[in-house]
Motif scaffolding. Structure first.
Motif, PDB file in Angstrom:
ATOM      1  N   SER A  31      -6.936   9.769   0.625  1.00  0.00           N
ATOM      2  CA  SER A  31      -6.297   9.266   1.966  1.00  0.00           C
ATOM      3  C   SER A  31      -7.518   8.735   2.845  1.00  0.00           C
ATOM      4  CB  SER A  31      -5.478  10.483   2.503  1.00  0.00           C
ATOM      5  OG  SER A  31      -4.477  10.898   1.503  1.00  0.00           O
ATOM      6  N   LYS A  36      -3.072   6.804   4.216  1.00  0.00           N
ATOM      7  CA  LYS A  36      -2.768   6.261   3.163  1.00  0.00           C
ATOM      8  C   LYS A  36      -3.953   6.206   1.946  1.00  0.00           C
ATOM      9  CE  LYS A  36      -0.186   2.360   2.770  1.00  0.00           C
ATOM     10  NZ  LYS A  36       0.232   1.158   3.332  1.00  0.00           N
ATOM     11  N   LYS A  41      -1.228   2.898  -1.319  1.00  0.00           N
ATOM     12  CA  LYS A  41       0.258   3.350  -1.253  1.00  0.00           C
ATOM     13  C   LYS A  41       0.101   4.652  -0.566  1.00  0.00           C
ATOM     14  CE  LYS A  41       1.362   1.288  -5.816  1.00  0.00           C
ATOM     15  NZ  LYS A  41       1.866   1.641  -7.243  1.00  0.00           N
ATOM     16  N   LEU A  42       1.419   5.061  -0.039  1.00  0.00           N
ATOM     17  CA  LEU A  42       1.663   6.429   0.537  1.00  0.00           C
ATOM     18  C   LEU A  42       1.607   7.474  -0.611  1.00  0.00           C
ATOM     19  CD1 LEU A  42       2.232   6.856   3.618  1.00  0.00           C
ATOM     20  CD2 LEU A  42       4.592   6.920   3.009  1.00  0.00           C
ATOM     21  N   ASP A  43       0.865   8.454  -0.270  1.00  0.00           N
ATOM     22  CA  ASP A  43       1.067   9.590  -1.028  1.00  0.00           C
ATOM     23  C   ASP A  43       2.218  10.529  -0.761  1.00  0.00           C
ATOM     24  OD1 ASP A  43      -1.309   8.646  -2.670  1.00  0.00           O
ATOM     25  OD2 ASP A  43      -2.840   9.945  -1.341  1.00  0.00           O
ATOM     26  N   HIS A  62       5.352   0.794  -2.517  1.00  0.00           N
ATOM     27  CA  HIS A  62       4.581   1.355  -1.433  1.00  0.00           C
ATOM     28  C   HIS A  62       4.249   2.786  -1.620  1.00  0.00           C
ATOM     29  CE1 HIS A  62       5.519  -2.765   0.279  1.00  0.00           C
ATOM     30  NE2 HIS A  62       6.545  -2.526   0.619  1.00  0.00           N
ATOM     31  N   VAL A  63       4.766   3.413  -2.380  1.00  0.00           N
ATOM     32  CA  VAL A  63       4.360   4.823  -2.640  1.00  0.00           C
ATOM     33  C   VAL A  63       4.220   5.212  -3.830  1.00  0.00           C
ATOM     34  CG1 VAL A  63       6.356   5.470  -0.791  1.00  0.00           C
ATOM     35  CG2 VAL A  63       6.827   5.566  -3.170  1.00  0.00           C
ATOM     36  N   ASP A  92       0.541  12.685   2.094  1.00  0.00           N
ATOM     37  CA  ASP A  92       0.821  11.769   3.171  1.00  0.00           C
ATOM     38  C   ASP A  92       2.223  12.103   3.851  1.00  0.00           C
ATOM     39  OD1 ASP A  92      -1.438  10.351   3.277  1.00  0.00           O
ATOM     40  OD2 ASP A  92      -0.540   8.806   1.691  1.00  0.00           O
ATOM     41  N   LEU A 188      10.089   7.738   5.941  1.00  0.00           N
ATOM     42  CA  LEU A 188       8.892   6.867   5.254  1.00  0.00           C
ATOM     43  C   LEU A 188       8.620   5.645   6.239  1.00  0.00           C
ATOM     44  CD1 LEU A 188      10.001   6.687   1.433  1.00  0.00           C
ATOM     45  CD2 LEU A 188       8.238   8.066   2.799  1.00  0.00           C
ATOM     46  N   ALA A 191       6.123   7.151   8.547  1.00  0.00           N
ATOM     47  CA  ALA A 191       4.900   7.477   8.145  1.00  0.00           C
ATOM     48  C   ALA A 191       4.036   6.328   7.672  1.00  0.00           C
ATOM     49  CB  ALA A 191       4.909   8.383   6.903  1.00  0.00           C
ATOM     50  N   ASP A 192       4.732   5.095   7.555  1.00  0.00           N
ATOM     51  CA  ASP A 192       4.120   3.867   7.047  1.00  0.00           C
ATOM     52  C   ASP A 192       4.943   2.621   7.879  1.00  0.00           C
ATOM     53  OD1 ASP A 192       2.761   1.802   5.636  1.00  0.00           O
ATOM     54  OD2 ASP A 192       3.900   2.130   3.844  1.00  0.00           O
TER      55      ASP A 192
END
Length: 337
Positions: A31, A36, A41-43, A62-63, A92, A188, A191-192
């Motif tokens: 990260s 990220k 990508k979002l973990d 995206h994840v 994340d 989500l 977070a993003d």
């Protein structure tokens, strides 16, 4: 809730601490300061399949989703390895459902991840026993009205996810699952923010699918010969309540608890009185008791999947497909007209 507790040992936690920061191998990369992974990508770590499915459907490309409960593992029995405990702190976003997996609940509480979402806080929880469902003789519309009244009475002072005896199997009700989906989508987006529009679009698409599924269940189970079904463990309380059915669980919330002789006798009597045709078992728990009960009472057996995990034996590749298989099984067992 009668779930066998699997507490994390002090040794396991100490080992996890020794591991220090561990990268989520399934998510690829470490990260960065923006929260990220290095691949952009979002973990996301999901505790088990129902929240994994939401993360994948809403997150899309995206994840990167890692699930703690691998296919074929009974979620209630999950014991985390020290490496998994260490990996939690690198996520994340963590998605879980408090009350299903005690070992996971404890590890997540210690992980300290900012974006941690408990699905149990995203909808209204209720207490369900071994026998659960609608009022005898009422229509689906009348049942929905009763349910609405009950929710209104409980609204004041209700603490989501913390009420003793609350049934956590909310994903088996498409309406409640849609409410959870909306909450996951919001998490989500938070977070993003750069991909918030895509998360919103994906959430709306999933909610529509769940709405269509709810309509099919309501119409498909509206007129049946009987409203009662028997299943291995009491996972289908919300589904039964939503569609005016009566769930009779052989065991309680724990799929591996043994029913008493008195409970078996009660189910045998109920089966005769309510014209029950089928005893349902599931894919991730033993079918021995269900098949014995069916044999002793001259009933058929079939699968009603609580969707706690997808395996090669599941009747479908994802949540929607398996739920439609569940609908077909219920229609057949209940004598849908």
């Amino acid at each position: 809730m009668n779930v066998r507790r699997r507490l994390i040992s002090t040794t396991a936690l100490a080992a996890a601490s020794t591991l220090g920061i561990v990268t989520l191998s399934a998510c690829g990369g470490t990260s960065d300061a923006a929260g990220k992974s290095s691949d952009g990508k979002l973990d996301v770590v999901a505790s088990f399949y129902p929240v994994q499915y939401l993360a994948e459907q809403i997150g899309g490309g995206h994840v990167a989703v890692n699930t703690l409960t691998k296919p074929g593992v009974e979620p209630h029995d999950l014991e985390l390895k020290p490496k998994q405990i260490g990996e939690l702190g690198e996520a994340d976003v963590i998605l879980y459902l408090k009350g299903i997996q005690p070992a996971v609940d404890e590890a997540i509480a210690q992980a300290g991840v900012k974006n941690t979402v408990d699905a149990a806080t995203l909808t209204e929880l209720e207490a369900h026993g071994t026998g659960t469902g609608g009022h005898e003789g009422e229509t689906a519309e009348e049942h929905a009205e009763h349910a609405g009244e009950g929710h209104a009475e409980e609204e004041a002072g209700h603490d989501h996810g913390s009420e003793a005896g609350a049934d956590p199997h909310i994903w088996l009700d498409p309406v409640k699952y849609a409410e959870v989906a909306k909450g996951v989508g919001t998490a989500l987006e938070k977070a993003d923010p750069a991909h918030a529009a895509d998360y919103k679009q994906n959430t709306d698409a999933l909610v529509k699918k769940l709405g269509d599924l709810n309509t099919d269940f309501a119409n498909g189970l509206k007129n049946t010969t009987t409203k009662t079904f028997i299943t291995t463990h009491s996972a289908f309380g919300y589904l039964a309540e939503r569609y005016g059915l009566d769930q009779e669980g052989i065991s309680g919330m724990d799929p591996e608890s043994e029913p008493s002789p008195a409970r078996i006798k009660e189910l045998q009597d109920k089966a005769k009185k309510e014209k029950v045709t089928t005893v349902f078992f599931e894919t991730l728990a033993s079918d021995k008791t269900a098949k014995t009960l069916a044999s002793d009472t001259g009933l058929k057996t079939d699968v009603l999947d609580p969707l706690e995990g997808i395996t090669d034996t599941s009747k479908g590749d994802d949540y929607i497909e398996v739920m439609r298989s569940n609908l077909a099984a219920l229609q057949k067992a209940l004598g849908a007209k």
